[in-house]
Design a protein around this motif. Structure first.
Motif, PDB file in Angstrom:
ATOM      1  N   PHE A   2       0.809  -1.217   0.000  1.00  0.00           N
ATOM      2  CA  PHE A   2       0.000   0.000   0.000  1.00  0.00           C
ATOM      3  C   PHE A   2       0.844   1.269   0.000  1.00  0.00           C
ATOM      4  CE2 PHE A   2      -2.743  -3.207   2.006  1.00  0.00           C
ATOM      5  CZ  PHE A   2      -3.760  -3.195   1.064  1.00  0.00           C
ATOM      6  N   ARG A   3       2.010   1.218  -0.567  1.00  0.00           N
ATOM      7  CA  ARG A   3       2.874   2.392  -0.605  1.00  0.00           C
ATOM      8  C   ARG A   3       2.356   3.398  -1.639  1.00  0.00           C
ATOM      9  NH1 ARG A   3       9.030   1.466  -1.871  1.00  0.00           N
ATOM     10  NH2 ARG A   3       8.213  -0.571  -1.398  1.00  0.00           N
ATOM     11  N   ARG A   4       2.578   4.652  -1.394  1.00  0.00           N
ATOM     12  CA  ARG A   4       2.162   5.696  -2.328  1.00  0.00           C
ATOM     13  C   ARG A   4       3.014   5.649  -3.589  1.00  0.00           C
ATOM     14  NH1 ARG A   4       0.441  10.870   0.934  1.00  0.00           N
ATOM     15  NH2 ARG A   4       0.685  11.758  -1.096  1.00  0.00           N
ATOM     16  N   ARG A   5       2.410   5.985  -4.727  1.00  0.00           N
ATOM     17  CA  ARG A   5       3.178   6.041  -5.978  1.00  0.00           C
ATOM     18  C   ARG A   5       4.141   7.216  -5.965  1.00  0.00           C
ATOM     19  NH1 ARG A   5      -1.355   4.804 -10.599  1.00  0.00           N
ATOM     20  NH2 ARG A   5      -1.873   2.734  -9.826  1.00  0.00           N
ATOM     21  N   ILE A   6       3.635   8.349  -5.519  1.00  0.00           N
ATOM     22  CA  ILE A   6       4.472   9.546  -5.425  1.00  0.00           C
ATOM     23  C   ILE A   6       4.727   9.786  -3.951  1.00  0.00           C
ATOM     24  CG2 ILE A   6       4.609  12.010  -5.892  1.00  0.00           C
ATOM     25  CD1 ILE A   6       2.555  11.515  -8.160  1.00  0.00           C
ATOM     26  N   LYS A   7       5.983   9.817  -3.589  1.00  0.00           N
ATOM     27  CA  LYS A   7       6.345   9.970  -2.188  1.00  0.00           C
ATOM     28  C   LYS A   7       5.892  11.345  -1.680  1.00  0.00           C
ATOM     29  CE  LYS A   7      10.127   9.374   0.985  1.00  0.00           C
ATOM     30  NZ  LYS A   7      11.550   9.112   1.164  1.00  0.00           N
ATOM     31  N   ALA A   8       5.278  11.334  -0.489  1.00  0.00           N
ATOM     32  CA  ALA A   8       4.767  12.580   0.087  1.00  0.00           C
ATOM     33  C   ALA A   8       5.923  13.454   0.557  1.00  0.00           C
ATOM     34  CB  ALA A   8       3.848  12.265   1.256  1.00  0.00           C
ATOM     35  N   THR A   9       5.770  14.737   0.313  1.00  0.00           N
ATOM     36  CA  THR A   9       6.785  15.680   0.790  1.00  0.00           C
ATOM     37  C   THR A   9       6.559  15.948   2.272  1.00  0.00           C
ATOM     38  OG1 THR A   9       5.431  17.615   0.292  1.00  0.00           O
ATOM     39  CG2 THR A   9       6.858  16.776  -1.482  1.00  0.00           C
ATOM     40  N   TRP A  10       7.510  16.634   2.871  1.00  0.00           N
ATOM     41  CA  TRP A  10       7.396  16.972   4.295  1.00  0.00           C
ATOM     42  C   TRP A  10       6.172  17.855   4.537  1.00  0.00           C
ATOM     43  CZ3 TRP A  10       7.601  21.457   7.235  1.00  0.00           C
ATOM     44  CH2 TRP A  10       7.751  21.265   8.593  1.00  0.00           C
ATOM     45  N   ALA A  11       5.928  18.794   3.617  1.00  0.00           N
ATOM     46  CA  ALA A  11       4.776  19.691   3.758  1.00  0.00           C
ATOM     47  C   ALA A  11       3.459  18.913   3.636  1.00  0.00           C
ATOM     48  CB  ALA A  11       4.838  20.793   2.712  1.00  0.00           C
ATOM     49  N   ASP A  12       3.419  17.919   2.721  1.00  0.00           N
ATOM     50  CA  ASP A  12       2.213  17.099   2.586  1.00  0.00           C
ATOM     51  C   ASP A  12       1.939  16.291   3.854  1.00  0.00           C
ATOM     52  OD1 ASP A  12       1.749  17.982   0.018  1.00  0.00           O
ATOM     53  OD2 ASP A  12       2.810  16.295  -0.918  1.00  0.00           O
ATOM     54  N   ARG A  13       2.982  15.749   4.436  1.00  0.00           N
ATOM     55  CA  ARG A  13       2.816  14.977   5.674  1.00  0.00           C
ATOM     56  C   ARG A  13       2.324  15.861   6.816  1.00  0.00           C
ATOM     57  NH1 ARG A  13       8.368  11.520   5.679  1.00  0.00           N
ATOM     58  NH2 ARG A  13       7.937  10.348   3.789  1.00  0.00           N
ATOM     59  N   LEU A  14       2.857  17.052   6.893  1.00  0.00           N
ATOM     60  CA  LEU A  14       2.434  17.976   7.947  1.00  0.00           C
ATOM     61  C   LEU A  14       0.974  18.372   7.763  1.00  0.00           C
ATOM     62  CD1 LEU A  14       3.384  19.608  10.419  1.00  0.00           C
ATOM     63  CD2 LEU A  14       3.910  21.479   8.847  1.00  0.00           C
ATOM     64  N   ARG A  15       0.597  18.662   6.521  1.00  0.00           N
ATOM     65  CA  ARG A  15      -0.791  19.030   6.233  1.00  0.00           C
ATOM     66  C   ARG A  15      -1.737  17.866   6.549  1.00  0.00           C
ATOM     67  NH1 ARG A  15      -4.455  17.865   2.834  1.00  0.00           N
ATOM     68  NH2 ARG A  15      -3.089  16.687   1.495  1.00  0.00           N
ATOM     69  N   GLU A  16      -1.375  16.646   6.173  1.00  0.00           N
ATOM     70  CA  GLU A  16      -2.230  15.493   6.424  1.00  0.00           C
ATOM     71  C   GLU A  16      -2.304  15.140   7.902  1.00  0.00           C
ATOM     72  OE1 GLU A  16      -1.488  12.109   3.987  1.00  0.00           O
ATOM     73  OE2 GLU A  16      -1.634  13.281   2.145  1.00  0.00           O
ATOM     74  N   PHE A  17      -1.291  15.518   8.671  1.00  0.00           N
ATOM     75  CA  PHE A  17      -1.353  15.284  10.111  1.00  0.00           C
ATOM     76  C   PHE A  17      -2.450  16.120  10.743  1.00  0.00           C
ATOM     77  CE2 PHE A  17      -0.079  16.373  14.453  1.00  0.00           C
ATOM     78  CZ  PHE A  17      -0.016  15.104  14.998  1.00  0.00           C
ATOM     79  N   PHE A  18      -2.577  17.376  10.296  1.00  0.00           N
ATOM     80  CA  PHE A  18      -3.587  18.264  10.866  1.00  0.00           C
ATOM     81  C   PHE A  18      -4.924  18.176  10.135  1.00  0.00           C
ATOM     82  CE2 PHE A  18       0.329  20.317  12.364  1.00  0.00           C
ATOM     83  CZ  PHE A  18       0.043  20.328  13.711  1.00  0.00           C
ATOM     84  N   TRP A  19      -4.912  17.860   8.852  1.00  0.00           N
ATOM     85  CA  TRP A  19      -6.148  17.729   8.077  1.00  0.00           C
ATOM     86  C   TRP A  19      -5.998  16.564   7.108  1.00  0.00           C
ATOM     87  CZ3 TRP A  19     -10.528  20.299   9.076  1.00  0.00           C
ATOM     88  CH2 TRP A  19     -11.591  20.110   8.204  1.00  0.00           C
ATOM     89  N   PRO A  20      -6.440  15.362   7.505  1.00  0.00           N
ATOM     90  CA  PRO A  20      -6.277  14.182   6.654  1.00  0.00           C
ATOM     91  C   PRO A  20      -6.995  14.322   5.318  1.00  0.00           C
ATOM     92  CG  PRO A  20      -6.953  13.578   8.867  1.00  0.00           C
ATOM     93  CD  PRO A  20      -7.057  15.062   8.768  1.00  0.00           C
ATOM     94  N   ARG A  21      -6.512  13.590   4.327  1.00  0.00           N
ATOM     95  CA  ARG A  21      -7.113  13.661   2.995  1.00  0.00           C
ATOM     96  C   ARG A  21      -8.566  13.225   2.998  1.00  0.00           C
ATOM     97  NH1 ARG A  21      -3.603  10.250  -0.948  1.00  0.00           N
ATOM     98  NH2 ARG A  21      -3.385   9.012   0.913  1.00  0.00           N
ATOM     99  N   LYS A  22      -8.888  12.242   3.811  1.00  0.00           N
ATOM    100  CA  LYS A  22     -10.258  11.733   3.856  1.00  0.00           C
ATOM    101  C   LYS A  22     -11.156  12.548   4.784  1.00  0.00           C
ATOM    102  CE  LYS A  22      -9.342   8.006   1.434  1.00  0.00           C
ATOM    103  NZ  LYS A  22      -9.984   7.554   0.245  1.00  0.00           N
ATOM    104  N   GLY A  23     -10.606  13.551   5.464  1.00  0.00           N
ATOM    105  CA  GLY A  23     -11.406  14.399   6.334  1.00  0.00           C
ATOM    106  C   GLY A  23     -11.315  13.979   7.793  1.00  0.00           C
ATOM    107  N   LEU A  24     -11.717  14.862   8.657  1.00  0.00           N
ATOM    108  CA  LEU A  24     -11.657  14.611  10.092  1.00  0.00           C
ATOM    109  C   LEU A  24     -12.829  13.765  10.588  1.00  0.00           C
ATOM    110  CD1 LEU A  24     -10.517  18.111  11.344  1.00  0.00           C
ATOM    111  CD2 LEU A  24      -9.157  16.035  11.240  1.00  0.00           C
ATOM    112  N   THR A  25     -13.905  13.712   9.833  1.00  0.00           N
ATOM    113  CA  THR A  25     -15.087  12.971  10.279  1.00  0.00           C
ATOM    114  C   THR A  25     -15.057  11.501   9.877  1.00  0.00           C
ATOM    115  OG1 THR A  25     -16.315  13.576   8.290  1.00  0.00           O
ATOM    116  CG2 THR A  25     -16.510  15.038  10.199  1.00  0.00           C
TER     117      THR A  25
END
Length: 197
Positions: A3-26
């Protein structure tokens, strides 16, 4: 890796997903709700389990919520998995609000008046650094009294709402299954040698 990502996430993407996940907070809350709705127990058992979990989440027994919820669900003939899942209402985001609300209500119920306003951080500081004998009168007693009122109220509302939602969810699912069965029964089954079409 599977289940690895095709395009490796950048540091900024990881930080953003930590506070606001791609699938949403709900998404976790929706998952838990669907998981509880799909339990195979009776509507009373599911609702009693949820009520036990929510009541235990209001108690100041942080770290023992699941054990208390399982014990209460067992006594009320509730579903143990529903009780354990419902304790997630007490999470790092909600525990400060729950603790402060139970503490304030307990102070009002017991007639305790403090000179200074206690914040959630001060309350947790007291819970962490004081001995049990020093905690009972100023902190735990008001929190338990407030948890009794708020916990029972929230558990009652959760029981009624969960029982209604589980019943309606199962009725809708049963109606869908009957509809599919009638559609399947009304369509003709072709044998292998039938070439009329």
């Amino acid at each position: 890796m599977l289940f690895r990502r095709r395009i490796k996430a950048t540091w900024a993407d990881r930080l953003r997903e930590f506070f606001w996940p791609r699938k949403g907070l709900t998404r976790p809350a929706r998952y838990l709700a669907k998981r509880i709705l799909r339990l195979s127990a009776s509507p009373h058992a599911v609702a009693a389990g949820v009520a036990a979990g929510i009541f235990s989440a209001f108690t100041p027994l942080i770290g023992f919520h699941v054990l208390l919820a399982l014990a209460l669900a067992y006594l009320m003939a509730g579903n143990l998995l529903a009780a354990a899942l419902a304790t997630t209402i007490a999470n790092p985001l909600t525990i400060p609000f729950i603790a402060l609300a139970t503490f304030r209500l307990g102070e009002v119920l017991l007639g305790i008046s403090t000179a200074e306003a206690v914040t959630a951080s001060e309350l947790f500081h007291r819970l962490e650094h004081l001995e049990l004998s020093e905690l009972w009168q100023p902190v735990l007693k008001p929190m338990l009294a407030g948890a009794g009122i708020l916990g029972v109220s929230a558990a009652f509302l959760a029981y009624v709402a969960t029982r209604f939602v589980v019943r309606s969810f199962r009725a809708r699912r049963h109606a869908r299954l009957l509809e599919r069965a009638t559609i399947a029964a009304s369509t003709p089954v072709l044998s292998r040698g039938d070439t009329s079409l």
